[in-house]
Design a protein around this motif. Structure first.
Motif, mmCIF file in Angstrom:
data_model
loop_
_atom_site.group_PDB
_atom_site.id
_atom_site.type_symbol
_atom_site.label_atom_id
_atom_site.label_comp_id
_atom_site.label_asym_id
_atom_site.label_seq_id
_atom_site.Cartn_x
_atom_site.Cartn_y
_atom_site.Cartn_z
ATOM 1 N N GLY A 138 0.821 -1.207 0.000
ATOM 2 C CA GLY A 138 0.000 0.000 0.000
ATOM 3 C C GLY A 138 0.854 1.256 0.000
ATOM 4 O O GLY A 138 0.560 2.227 -0.714
ATOM 5 N N ALA A 139 1.941 1.247 0.808
ATOM 6 C CA ALA A 139 2.837 2.403 0.851
ATOM 7 C C ALA A 139 3.519 2.614 -0.491
ATOM 8 O O ALA A 139 3.697 3.760 -0.937
ATOM 9 C CB ALA A 139 3.881 2.212 1.957
ATOM 10 N N ALA A 140 3.886 1.526 -1.165
ATOM 11 C CA ALA A 140 4.542 1.640 -2.471
ATOM 12 C C ALA A 140 3.590 2.240 -3.514
ATOM 13 O O ALA A 140 3.994 3.099 -4.310
ATOM 14 C CB ALA A 140 5.033 0.265 -2.923
ATOM 15 N N ILE A 141 2.333 1.794 -3.513
ATOM 16 C CA ILE A 141 1.355 2.335 -4.465
ATOM 17 C C ILE A 141 1.084 3.805 -4.172
ATOM 18 O O ILE A 141 0.988 4.639 -5.084
ATOM 19 C CB ILE A 141 0.049 1.516 -4.397
ATOM 20 C CG1 ILE A 141 0.302 0.070 -4.874
ATOM 21 C CG2 ILE A 141 -1.039 2.176 -5.227
ATOM 22 C CD1 ILE A 141 -0.884 -0.847 -4.684
ATOM 23 N N LEU A 142 0.983 4.143 -2.884
ATOM 24 C CA LEU A 142 0.738 5.524 -2.488
ATOM 25 C C LEU A 142 1.871 6.431 -2.965
ATOM 26 O O LEU A 142 1.630 7.529 -3.495
ATOM 27 C CB LEU A 142 0.599 5.613 -0.965
ATOM 28 C CG LEU A 142 0.090 6.931 -0.373
ATOM 29 C CD1 LEU A 142 -1.327 7.217 -0.826
ATOM 30 C CD2 LEU A 142 0.157 6.882 1.148
ATOM 31 N N ALA A 143 3.120 5.961 -2.790
ATOM 32 C CA ALA A 143 4.270 6.758 -3.214
ATOM 33 C C ALA A 143 4.343 6.876 -4.734
ATOM 34 O O ALA A 143 4.715 7.920 -5.270
ATOM 35 C CB ALA A 143 5.556 6.143 -2.667
ATOM 36 N N ASP A 144 3.964 5.799 -5.439
ATOM 37 C CA ASP A 144 4.066 5.787 -6.900
ATOM 38 C C ASP A 144 2.971 6.624 -7.553
ATOM 39 O O ASP A 144 3.235 7.398 -8.483
ATOM 40 C CB ASP A 144 4.008 4.344 -7.398
ATOM 41 C CG ASP A 144 4.114 4.262 -8.905
ATOM 42 O OD1 ASP A 144 5.093 4.805 -9.453
ATOM 43 O OD2 ASP A 144 3.218 3.661 -9.533
ATOM 44 N N LYS A 145 1.738 6.503 -7.063
ATOM 45 C CA LYS A 145 0.612 7.177 -7.705
ATOM 46 C C LYS A 145 0.386 8.596 -7.187
ATOM 47 O O LYS A 145 -0.230 9.417 -7.873
ATOM 48 C CB LYS A 145 -0.663 6.357 -7.497
ATOM 49 C CG LYS A 145 -0.581 4.939 -8.069
ATOM 50 C CD LYS A 145 -0.315 4.955 -9.577
ATOM 51 C CE LYS A 145 -0.277 3.537 -10.139
ATOM 52 N NZ LYS A 145 0.025 3.541 -11.598
ATOM 53 N N SER A 152 2.665 10.228 5.252
ATOM 54 C CA SER A 152 2.524 10.966 6.508
ATOM 55 C C SER A 152 2.863 12.434 6.259
ATOM 56 O O SER A 152 4.023 12.839 6.353
ATOM 57 C CB SER A 152 3.446 10.396 7.588
ATOM 58 O OG SER A 152 3.272 11.084 8.810
ATOM 59 N N PRO A 153 1.880 13.266 5.912
ATOM 60 C CA PRO A 153 2.137 14.675 5.582
ATOM 61 C C PRO A 153 2.634 15.468 6.792
ATOM 62 O O PRO A 153 2.455 15.071 7.949
ATOM 63 C CB PRO A 153 0.767 15.180 5.119
ATOM 64 C CG PRO A 153 -0.034 13.953 4.816
ATOM 65 C CD PRO A 153 0.473 12.898 5.740
ATOM 66 N N VAL A 154 3.243 16.597 6.490
ATOM 67 C CA VAL A 154 3.608 17.563 7.525
ATOM 68 C C VAL A 154 2.375 18.399 7.837
ATOM 69 O O VAL A 154 1.652 18.808 6.926
ATOM 70 C CB VAL A 154 4.760 18.469 7.041
ATOM 71 C CG1 VAL A 154 5.076 19.545 8.080
ATOM 72 C CG2 VAL A 154 5.989 17.635 6.733
ATOM 73 N N GLN A 155 2.123 18.642 9.101
ATOM 74 C CA GLN A 155 0.955 19.426 9.502
ATOM 75 C C GLN A 155 1.396 20.663 10.273
ATOM 76 O O GLN A 155 2.255 20.574 11.170
ATOM 77 C CB GLN A 155 0.012 18.585 10.365
ATOM 78 C CG GLN A 155 -0.642 17.440 9.594
ATOM 79 C CD GLN A 155 -1.569 16.619 10.465
ATOM 80 O OE1 GLN A 155 -1.209 16.213 11.565
ATOM 81 N NE2 GLN A 155 -2.769 16.367 9.969
ATOM 82 N N VAL A 156 0.815 21.783 9.927
ATOM 83 C CA VAL A 156 1.104 23.046 10.599
ATOM 84 C C VAL A 156 -0.172 23.522 11.280
ATOM 85 O O VAL A 156 -1.211 23.675 10.629
ATOM 86 C CB VAL A 156 1.617 24.114 9.611
ATOM 87 C CG1 VAL A 156 1.835 25.440 10.337
ATOM 88 C CG2 VAL A 156 2.899 23.656 8.940
ATOM 89 N N LEU A 157 -0.104 23.725 12.575
ATOM 90 C CA LEU A 157 -1.247 24.227 13.326
ATOM 91 C C LEU A 157 -1.126 25.743 13.451
ATOM 92 O O LEU A 157 -0.151 26.251 13.994
ATOM 93 C CB LEU A 157 -1.304 23.601 14.717
ATOM 94 C CG LEU A 157 -2.400 24.133 15.642
ATOM 95 C CD1 LEU A 157 -3.780 23.754 15.106
ATOM 96 C CD2 LEU A 157 -2.217 23.624 17.060
ATOM 97 N N ALA A 158 -2.111 26.467 12.925
ATOM 98 C CA ALA A 158 -2.146 27.929 13.013
ATOM 99 C C ALA A 158 -3.217 28.333 14.015
ATOM 100 O O ALA A 158 -4.378 27.937 13.878
ATOM 101 C CB ALA A 158 -2.432 28.548 11.645
#
Length: 482
Positions: A138-145, A152-158
């Motif tokens: 699943g991680a490989a498909i996520l990275a490829d597509k 795991s995105p970076v999140q900024v709390l404002a």
């Protein structure tokens, strides 16, 4: 039990001291490892003090049944009928006669330690190790597509400073921040409340935000980025890096956000902005680990020195033990860096270098190895001290002490090297690193240090090995091995 029983108690205490130092690192990971390891040590000591002597008493001579044939049994390393010393004692007397043999051994350890100066630390999640598992696929498909950073995105709390909902100034800063990041080549995508506002209302303003809050169809979507039920004073900005979550590129993006991008936009006014997400957590763990490493090393070295001072009642022997153990530990770090950071022996150990060593490897390996190596020190020097107190002959004490302890030290080192070496067949990179660092350190400590550097040093130091100032001797508690 009267001699070795007390010795293993002191050895276990040294191991526990080293491991408990991990509690100064503010991380549940280190706390759990420290507590679990100390409990194992305590349980082992309890078994050695109670169950082992009880079983030996019950079994008696029957404990020797099923032994190897006599021709396969190692010869006793003691004087034979002619008075000729055993092999280990002959080796000890060779070193005592030629202490200069320690010079090339010390030079070799220093050579091994040199790569430590260029060590780079990071975190590898080991995703490649689960490539054939459902989560890995699943991680490989996520990275490829999509993007490697989508895992795991970076999140900024404002957050709006003070009471009230997000102001026009806050929203303008968030909008500008979002637009700027969208142009960053390191970012695959960015999503914020300003993105939603522009898609739905075409404007970014408090009025537009209030309008969306009143729209039942849009409110659930808005609530994914704004705390609608909590006063609408906080919002989350999601940033998807192009690089993987555990890569140095993703870590660099987080550091730039914290050190340059966000301070430049919030210096005068605007919302308070905090960077989170797994990559940020890894960066913070790295900072915490590296920041506490000098403290951990200082605690372990200081406590070990004073502990050995109490046991051996000598100033020189604890200092020698600390310095030689540091040398062996850094030599193991150097070899680990040379192999895994530089990428040498990739084919032999079946790995692909990621260009760094796991960030928590140095501090954990240091605490564990220092305890284990001091374990050897207590056994070896403790036996030498017994002979010295009996004869007051330094050379005789060194030779006899080494003759009586070299075999169990060598046997223990072989067992631990084999156990730690088994980690090298694991698919997870960090296990390979731990296995190599621990196996090499134990091997170097039990051979070059215990069997060569220690007797050579003690020969050169002579009677100074056993010296302690009279005033200090009077005030030190009597907790020796004798």
């Amino acid at each position: 039990m009267a001699t070795s029983g007390r010795t293993i108690a002191y050895s276990g205490a040294i191991v526990a001291i080293s491991l408990l130092s991990l509690f100064v690192v503010d991380s549940p990971l280190f706390h759990g490892i420290a507590l679990g390891s100390v409990l194992v040590v305590l349980c082992t000591l309890v078994v050695a003090w109670t169950m082992l002597p009880a079983l030996l008493a019950v079994l008696g001579e029957r404990v020797n049944r099923g032994a190897l044939p006599r021709r396969l049994q190692p010869k006793e390393d003691v004087e034979d009928a002619t008075g000729r010393p055993g092999g280990w004692e002959r080796w000890a007397r060779t070193v005592l006669a030629r202490p200069w043999l320690a010079i090339p051994a010390a030079a070799l350890l220093i050579l091994f330690a040199l790569p430590t100066a260029g060590i780079k630390l990071g975190i590898d999640l080991g995703i490649s190790a689960i490539a054939d598992e459902p989560s890995g696929k699943g991680a490989a498909i996520l990275a490829d597509k999509f993007s490697a950073g989508a895992l795991s995105p970076v999140q900024v709390l404002a957050s709006h400073e003070g009471s009230g909902a997000l102001s026009a100034s806050d929203l303008a800063t968030i909008d500008s921040f979002t637009a700027s990041l969208a142009k960053d080549p390191r970012v695959a995508g960015v999503y914020s409340v300003s993105t939603l506002l522009r898609q739905t209302t075409g404007t970014v303003s408090p009025q537009a935000l209030q309008q969306l809050e009143q729209d039942p169809a849009v409110k659930p979507v808005l609530a994914q980025t704004v705390n609608v039920g909590g006063g609408s004073n906080r919002t989350v900005i999601t940033i998807v890096p192009r690089a993987a979550v555990d890569s140095s590129e993703a870590t660099g993006l987080v550091e730039d956000l914290r050190d340059e991008v966000i301070p430049a936009r919030t210096a005068s006014a605007g919302p308070q902005m905090l960077v989170g997400g797994e990559t940020a957590q890894f960066a913070d763990l790295s900072d915490e680990t590296l920041g506490k490493l000098p403290l951990v090393m200082g605690m372990v070295l200081t406590l070990t020195f004073f502990y050995l001072l109490l046991i051996f009642r000598s100033l020189l022997l604890p200092l020698k033990a600390v310095l030689l153990n540091l040398l062996a530990t850094f030599a193991a770090f150097g070899i680990t860096t040379w192999v895994f950071q530089k990428g040498h022996l990739e084919g032999l150990f079946d790995f692909t270098s990621v260009g760094f060593v796991q960030v928590y490897l140095p501090i954990m390996v240091f605490a564990l190895l220092f305890g284990l190596s001091m374990d050897y020190e207590v056994f070896l020097i403790g036996r030498m001290r017994e002979e010295y107190l009996r004869t007051h002959d330094n050379d005789h004490a060194v030779a006899k002490g080494l003759a009586h302890t070299a075999r169990p030290i060598a046997a223990a080192a072989v067992i631990m090297t084999a156990v730690f070496g088994c980690f090298l067949v694991a698919d997870v990179l960090e296990l390979k690193e731990f296995g190599l660092a621990l196996a090499v350190a134990v091997l170097l400590d039990a051979t070059l240090v215990r069997l060569l550097l220690v007797p050579a040093f003690m020969k050169v130091a002579g009677r100074a090995n056993w010296w302690v100032p009279a005033f200090l001797d009077r005030h030190l508690p009597r907790v020796g091995l004798d």
